[in-house]
Design an enzyme around this catalytic site. Structure first.
Site, short mmCIF file in Angstrom:
data_model
loop_
_atom_site.label_atom_id
_atom_site.label_comp_id
_atom_site.label_asym_id
_atom_site.label_seq_id
_atom_site.Cartn_x
_atom_site.Cartn_y
_atom_site.Cartn_z
N LEU A 100 0.89 -1.16 0.00
CA LEU A 100 0.00 0.00 0.00
C LEU A 100 0.92 1.21 0.00
O LEU A 100 1.90 1.24 0.74
CB LEU A 100 -0.84 0.02 1.27
CG LEU A 100 -2.19 -0.68 1.31
CD1 LEU A 100 -2.85 -0.46 2.66
CD2 LEU A 100 -3.11 -0.21 0.20
N ASP A 101 0.60 2.21 -0.80
CA ASP A 101 1.42 3.43 -0.81
C ASP A 101 1.43 4.06 0.57
O ASP A 101 0.51 3.86 1.35
CB ASP A 101 0.79 4.46 -1.76
CG ASP A 101 0.73 3.95 -3.16
OD1 ASP A 101 1.70 3.28 -3.57
OD2 ASP A 101 -0.29 4.19 -3.83
N ALA A 102 2.45 4.89 0.80
CA ALA A 102 2.57 5.55 2.09
C ALA A 102 1.30 6.35 2.43
O ALA A 102 0.84 6.34 3.56
CB ALA A 102 3.78 6.47 2.10
#
Ligand code: CDP
Ligand code: CDP
Length: 484
Positions: free
Chosen positions: A109-111
């Site tokens: 998951l992206d930051a």
């Protein structure tokens, strides 16, 4: 650091958490309750350190400190990265869980994204769950800017054109909206880089918040932000089941000459199974419509090839309904109603014989079919497009019977046509389809051949349904689609 730990040992609550007995807090509670012993001595002091050879027991049961596979469900907060290290010095989700084996996230998951993330040290399951070919659907709640129209949701459903090509179909619906703005629920099978964000940006509604709420059968539920828990045994079994199901392509390939009844059978099966009917001929027909509109001679191979490579042909899922036929959109325009005219019939085989046309459409067809639960109909589906399809049907019928059926179809639409013309046209198209060097119409070695001159559609459906039950034993056929 490493040195010091060997000398002093590890804190008892950490050892318990790492062994998967409880969370760090839970382990502290166990210690306080006097349920933990070290080398036979009850320990209630929280700071106690133990070495690698000390025997730790909980309730008198020795704790296995050699951890086997570990599966952790975490509600990732915003601002954390899901990889181990970050050049920008942002914290990693791995710091949120006490388990110290080499965990890695199954699907990043992206930051700036939040929600469900699975951490494990089990590479086998990780591979099964994230491999693009048998990826299981992931579900997201997305807060977007503005208020997308129904038409925009429809575009998201059938695929949005991104830099590297169109996305596969997505399931999209409006979620209950809080005060912040409009939330959408989106499920996709692909996991391209920042895909959901890019899809929404492409339709003019940038993402403000992105929360992953499900990975296949696994749901985030009420797990609070930043908290984690172990995956339950039943959940692991369900995930494995979903990955296995995703690995068997749920497709039925139907090939055969023009007017042999492929579409009729495909639609009937789609209705019975609750699957989607994907008629690949529509893609070739759509390109033919486009060529006509632009005044391109269908025998001008170079111009048709160029058209095929630049046209944005995509398939529209009819809303969220299954068991229906898809529609075709070319460069943003729905051309489905123009596909079945005599003018298109006359030219489509020439377009389909163009090598570049087939090259352009092949990956597109596979992408669509990879979504699964689909009846894929065409000329080369069992032989070229989906040679691994678990069930292949080849429909055949005499040219005379096919001409008669086609005539009835035209008449039902109020169009008057001459049977002899139709017969001649069918024969010409048969020749084109069978004799072209590229992906000619042919019977796949493992196809079931049905001669339908004297078969009713109902009889065909019964035969194929019986085969489908054999080939897809894991499916409760006819049951509504799981997860909606
Ligand atoms: O309904 P009908 O069988 O007449 O045609 P269709 O399935 O709509 O396909 C139109 C044309 O596209 C066919 O005549 C084939 O030349 C071509 N086609 C193909 O080459 N390969 C496919 N997989 C599907 C269609
Ligand atoms: O897709 P394809 O060109 O192979 O043929 P179709 O458009 O599905 O079928 C041509 C016509 O034949 C349709 O009106 C069918 O209802 C009819 N038909 C059939 O498909 N199967 C039979 N056993 C009898 C009639």
């Amino acid at each position: 650091m490493e040195e010091q730990r060997h000398i002093e040992g590890e804190r008892l609550q950490k050892v318990l958490a790492e062994a998967g007995i409880a969370s760090r807090r839970g382990a502290e509670e166990l210690i306080r309750q006097g349920r933990v012993s070290v080398n036979g001595q009850n320990v209630t002091a929280l700071g106690t350190r133990v070495g690698p050879d000390d025997e730790v027991c909980v309730d008198g049961q020795p704790v296995d400190r050699d951890i086997g596979p570990v599966y952790i469900v975490l509600h990732k907060p915003r601002g954390y990265i899901s990889t181990v290290r970050d050049t920008h010095g942002r914290p990693s989700v791995l710091g949120l869980v006490p388990v110290k084996t080499r965990l890695f996230p199954m699907g990043r998951l992206d930051a700036d994204s939040e929600g469900l993330i699975l951490l494990t040290n089990d590479g086998g399951l990780g591979y099964q769950l994230t491999h693009p070919r048998h990826a299981i659907p992931k579900e997201y709640l997305v807060l977007v800017e503005g208020n997308p129209t129904d038409e925009t949701l429809e575009r998201l459903r059938y695929g949005v054109w991104l830099e590297e090509g169109p996305t596969a179909a997505a399931e999209v619906s409006r979620a209950v909206t809080g005060g912040e703005g409009v939330w959408l629920r989106i499920a996709i099978r692909e996991g391209r880089k920042r895909q959901v964000r890019r899809m929404l940006a492409a339709v003019g509604h940038p993402v403000r918040r992105l929360v992953r709420t499900g990975i296949g059968p696994l749901k985030l539920g009420a797990l609070p932000v930043g908290k984690w828990r172990f995956l339950k045994g039943t959940e692991l079994a369900e995930l494995r089941g979903a990955a296995t199901e995703a690995a068997v392509p749920l497709v039925i390939a139907i090939d055969g000459p023009a007017a042999s009844g492929k579409s009729a059978l495909g639609q009937a099966l789609a209705a019975r199974l609750g699957w989607l009917h994907f008629d690949t001929g529509m893609l070739y027909r759509a390109l033919t419509v486009l060529a006509h509109r632009r005044g391109i001679d269908v025998h001008d191979e170079d111009s048709v090839a160029e058209l095929a490579h630049q046209a944005r042909v995509s398939l529209v899922r009819p809303g969220n309904r299954t068991g229906a036929s898809a529609r075709v959109v070319v460069d943003g325009e729905d051309v489905t109603d123009e596909l079945y005219t005599q003018a298109v019939d006359a030219d489509v085989s020439a377009v389909a014989a163009n090598e570049e046309v087939r090259r352009a459409l092949l990956p597109r067809q596979r992408d669509i079919a990879n979504q699964g639960r689909m009846i894929v109909v065409g000329r080369d589906i069992g032989t070229v497009v989906l040679p691994g399809a678990p069930l292949k049907v080849y429909l055949d019928a005499s040219a005379e019977v096919r001409a008669m059926r086609r005539q009835q179809q035209f008449e039902a639409n109020g169009q008057v046509v001459d049977r002899e013309d139709l017969l001649a046209d069918l024969r010409r198209r048969d020749r084109y389809d069978r004799e072209r060097p590229n992906a000619p119409l042919a019977v796949a070695d493992d196809a079931v051949v049905l001669h339908t001159d004297r078969m009713t559609l109902e009889e065909e459906v019964e035969v194929v349904m019986k085969l489908a039950k054999e080939r897809f034993p894991a499916l409760a056929l006819g049951a509504p689609r799981r997860g909606g």
